[in-house]
Design an enzyme around this catalytic site. Structure first.
Site, mmCIF file in Angstrom:
data_model
loop_
_atom_site.group_PDB
_atom_site.id
_atom_site.type_symbol
_atom_site.label_atom_id
_atom_site.label_comp_id
_atom_site.label_asym_id
_atom_site.label_seq_id
_atom_site.Cartn_x
_atom_site.Cartn_y
_atom_site.Cartn_z
ATOM 1 N N ILE A 6 50.063 11.549 -1.325
ATOM 2 C CA ILE A 6 50.174 11.540 0.136
ATOM 3 C C ILE A 6 50.197 10.090 0.611
ATOM 4 C CG2 ILE A 6 49.112 12.202 2.319
ATOM 5 C CD1 ILE A 6 48.098 14.694 0.982
ATOM 6 N N HIS A 7 51.398 9.636 0.926
ATOM 7 C CA HIS A 7 51.592 8.303 1.499
ATOM 8 C C HIS A 7 52.029 8.488 2.948
ATOM 9 C CE1 HIS A 7 55.956 8.894 0.852
ATOM 10 N NE2 HIS A 7 55.552 9.488 -0.267
ATOM 11 N N ALA A 8 52.614 7.484 3.552
ATOM 12 C CA ALA A 8 52.899 7.523 4.989
ATOM 13 C C ALA A 8 53.767 8.710 5.417
ATOM 14 C CB ALA A 8 53.554 6.212 5.429
ATOM 15 N N ALA A 44 51.959 12.090 5.116
ATOM 16 C CA ALA A 44 50.867 12.093 6.101
ATOM 17 C C ALA A 44 51.419 12.354 7.499
ATOM 18 C CB ALA A 44 50.115 10.768 6.064
ATOM 19 N N GLU A 94 60.159 16.055 -0.990
ATOM 20 C CA GLU A 94 60.459 14.769 -1.630
ATOM 21 C C GLU A 94 61.098 14.919 -3.008
ATOM 22 O OE1 GLU A 94 57.477 11.569 0.321
ATOM 23 O OE2 GLU A 94 56.965 12.269 -1.669
#
Length: 91
Positions: A17-19, A22, A90
């Protein structure tokens, strides 16, 4: 008795969970009136806060607990679960 929906979520996308994930979580959570909380170990964050979700530092295969309480909790929890299951679109 208060019924709170509680589910275990596993981060399945390799980047964790990156930008971007999130932001997706927060945008989705903000569509609902219910209180949406994500817990990791002893950390508890409001899923409607992008910064809060990022600070979870949840990497690949991390288990998180989703807690949803409110008038639209079923729809809200289903929407968040769907994000995790789709690997935040993703992969």
């Amino acid at each position: 008795m208060i019924v709170v929906i509680e589910k275990i979520l596993t981060v399945r996308n390799r980047a964790g969970i990156h930008a971007r994930p999130a932001a997706l979580i927060a945008q989705t959570a903000n569509k609902y009136a219910s209180e949406i909380i994500i817990e990791r170990d002893t950390a508890t964050v409001n899923a409607k806060s992008i910064m809060g979700v990022i600070t979870m530092a949840a990497g690949y295969n991390t288990n998180l607990t989703l807690k949803v309480d409110g008038p639209d909790e079923k729809d809200a929890s289903a929407a968040i679960v769907k994000l995790f299951e789709s690997k935040f679109e993703e992969e």
